[in-house]
Design a protein around this motif. Structure first.
Motif, PDB file in Angstrom:
ATOM      1  N   THR A 238       0.931  -0.966   0.144  1.00  0.00           N
ATOM      2  CA  THR A 238       0.087   0.059   0.013  1.00  0.00           C
ATOM      3  C   THR A 238       0.836   1.183  -0.038  1.00  0.00           C
ATOM      4  OG1 THR A 238      -0.122  -0.027   2.511  1.00  0.00           O
ATOM      5  CG2 THR A 238      -1.657  -1.163   1.263  1.00  0.00           C
TER       6      THR A 238
ATOM      7  N   ARG B 238      -0.347   4.451   1.965  1.00  0.00           N
ATOM      8  CA  ARG B 238      -1.182   5.304   1.617  1.00  0.00           C
ATOM      9  C   ARG B 238      -2.713   5.010   2.286  1.00  0.00           C
ATOM     10  NH1 ARG B 238      -0.122   7.342  -4.328  1.00  0.00           N
ATOM     11  NH2 ARG B 238      -1.824   8.533  -3.920  1.00  0.00           N
ATOM     12  N   ALA B 239      -3.334   5.761   3.007  1.00  0.00           N
ATOM     13  CA  ALA B 239      -4.524   5.509   3.619  1.00  0.00           C
ATOM     14  C   ALA B 239      -5.531   4.898   2.559  1.00  0.00           C
ATOM     15  CB  ALA B 239      -5.322   6.560   4.344  1.00  0.00           C
ATOM     16  N   GLU B 240      -5.756   5.734   1.376  1.00  0.00           N
ATOM     17  CA  GLU B 240      -6.724   5.208   0.265  1.00  0.00           C
ATOM     18  C   GLU B 240      -6.394   3.757  -0.295  1.00  0.00           C
ATOM     19  OE1 GLU B 240      -5.985   7.308  -3.506  1.00  0.00           O
ATOM     20  OE2 GLU B 240      -4.555   8.498  -2.625  1.00  0.00           O
TER      21      GLU B 240
ATOM     22  N   GLU C 280      -4.833   1.431   1.291  1.00  0.00           N
ATOM     23  CA  GLU C 280      -5.226   0.662   2.724  1.00  0.00           C
ATOM     24  C   GLU C 280      -6.753   0.146   2.571  1.00  0.00           C
ATOM     25  OE1 GLU C 280      -1.473   1.787   5.651  1.00  0.00           O
ATOM     26  OE2 GLU C 280      -3.480   2.440   6.042  1.00  0.00           O
ATOM     27  N   ARG C 281      -7.345   1.259   2.543  1.00  0.00           N
ATOM     28  CA  ARG C 281      -8.864   1.023   2.403  1.00  0.00           C
ATOM     29  C   ARG C 281      -9.368   0.037   1.382  1.00  0.00           C
ATOM     30  NH1 ARG C 281      -8.755   6.486   4.323  1.00  0.00           N
ATOM     31  NH2 ARG C 281      -9.195   7.070   1.992  1.00  0.00           N
TER      32      ARG C 281
ATOM     33  N   LEU D  60      -4.142   3.764  12.899  1.00  0.00           N
ATOM     34  CA  LEU D  60      -4.728   2.996  11.949  1.00  0.00           C
ATOM     35  C   LEU D  60      -5.997   3.894  11.425  1.00  0.00           C
ATOM     36  CD1 LEU D  60      -4.770  -0.465  13.539  1.00  0.00           C
ATOM     37  CD2 LEU D  60      -3.240   0.171  11.891  1.00  0.00           C
ATOM     38  N   ASP D  61      -6.092   3.601  10.271  1.00  0.00           N
ATOM     39  CA  ASP D  61      -7.177   4.260   9.176  1.00  0.00           C
ATOM     40  C   ASP D  61      -8.395   3.439  10.069  1.00  0.00           C
ATOM     41  OD1 ASP D  61      -8.188   5.630   6.674  1.00  0.00           O
ATOM     42  OD2 ASP D  61      -9.104   4.032   6.882  1.00  0.00           O
ATOM     43  N   SER D  62      -9.659   4.307   9.873  1.00  0.00           N
ATOM     44  CA  SER D  62     -10.883   3.602  10.347  1.00  0.00           C
ATOM     45  C   SER D  62     -11.472   2.603   9.769  1.00  0.00           C
ATOM     46  CB  SER D  62     -11.812   4.911  10.336  1.00  0.00           C
ATOM     47  OG  SER D  62     -12.163   5.125   8.986  1.00  0.00           O
TER      48      SER D  62
END
Length: 350
Positions: free
Chosen positions: A114, A117-119, A121-122, A148-150
């Motif tokens: 990933t 990058r949070a996007e 990861e989601r 951690l991202d939500s």
């Protein structure tokens, strides 16, 4: 899915029936999907709808299905999310450890990179769940505390952190015991009679560098050796940094008789600087590294070093995916770093 459903906040214990209502299917279908039973034909769209409903409602954080889902991993799959695969061997070693641990249970590892990058990861979480992942391992190449991202807070399957940690007791984590690793490296030199021991650190903002330095100081203190910051050279994990820091250490009026390099790449540069002074390893100066990088076996003499246990950490993460329950687990497990004895450390010669 209806916006009112996706934004609903749980005011009571969410049940499987709640998930079934939100997904527009039967409770039996929810059970089949969340237990990842693959021999019953359910469309990919329906499976995704059930997973999304469970995530939106917050189902699975302390429910029986979360505890049971990984009690039997056989014939299933595990998601492995990592920020970088190619920059260092750590991620590959951890994945190999996870694969070895899971193979006997016929579990497949699905890997997503990933780049932190949070996007991404989601997106990775969504696709791994769609693929039927029964649990997710989240790895950072550099040991650190993560936010951690939500998307990870709402997972309907267990999550284990590898080489990183967070304050949330729901997510067990495993990291190397870097303090004791630094202590072991320094004690190995002390046991050979060395008392003037230099150290070349990595970048000082990194946890690994800080903890290995703490271990160095602890070993010195235990042996009754005063800490001398003239013997501390700051590097950045590269051979060039090891070379330059060693040049400075060798220019001291009372130069060290041994040097602890906080990784093997800096030890490679250290070797070069020592030889340019007409000195030998370990005849004149002993050198110990850290990581057990592939280059440690190709240096001459071969480099004594400390092993980073990423294979063992990968295996630990797989085992602990199936051991989560409603009880609070120890948040961070520290894995022992071992000594790999080769030829670059010798006795102190006055």
């Amino acid at each position: 899915m209806d916006e009112s459903v996706s934004s609903r906040k749980p005011s009571k214990r969410i049940t499987m029936m709640d998930v079934a209502k939100a997904a527009g299917c039967s409770q039996a279908t929810v059970s089949v999907v969340l237990n990842n039973i693959m021999d019953i034909k359910i469309s990919a769209d329906l499976r995704a709808r059930v997973v999304e409903a469970a995530r939106s409602l917050g189902y699975g954080l302390a429910s029986p299905i979360r505890r049971a889902a990984l009690e039997e991993l056989r014939d299933g799959c595990i998601g492995f999310i990592v920020d970088q695969l190619t920059t260092t061997p750590e991620a590959v070693n951890a994945i190999e450890g996870a694969r070895q641990e899971s193979w006997n249970a016929d579990v497949t590892i699905l890997v997503a990179q990933t780049q932190g990058r949070a996007e991404y990861e989601r997106r990775a979480v969504d696709r791994l769940l769609r693929a039927g992942a029964q649990g997710i391992i989240y790895m950072s190449v550099f040991t650190r505390r993560v936010a951690l991202d939500s998307a990870f807070n709402e997972l309907p399957v267990p999550l284990v952190l590898l080489n990183c940690h967070t304050g949330d007791p729901r997510f067990p984590s495993v990291v190397p015991d870097e303090v004791n690793g630094g202590k072991l490296a320094t004690s190995t030199l002390i046991e050979k009679g060395h008392r003037r021991i230099g150290i070349i650190t990595g970048e000082t903002f990194m946890e690994a560098s800080q903890d290995r330095l703490i271990g160095y100081r602890k070993a010195l203190g235990k042996a009754g050796i005063d800490y001398d910051d003239q013997l501390v050279g700051e590097g950045n994990w590269t051979p060039t940094a090891g070379y330059e820091a060693t040049q400075r250490l060798l220019s001291l009026a009372d130069r060290p008789t041994a040097i602890f390099c906080q990784n093997d790449k800096m030890a490679m540069g250290c070797f070069t600087a020592i030889r340019e002074r007409g000195l030998s390893v370990p005849g004149d100066i002993s050198v110990i590294g850290y990581d057990d990088d592939e280059i440690a076996r190709h240096l001459r003499p071969q480099l004594t070093t400390i092993d980073l246990p990423h294979r063992a950490m990968g295996a630990w993460a797989v085992r602990h995916l199936g051991r989560q329950s409603g009880d609070v687990l120890p948040n961070t497990h520290k894995m022992v770093c071992g000594l790999i004895e080769r030829s670059s450390v010798g006795p102190f010669v006055a």
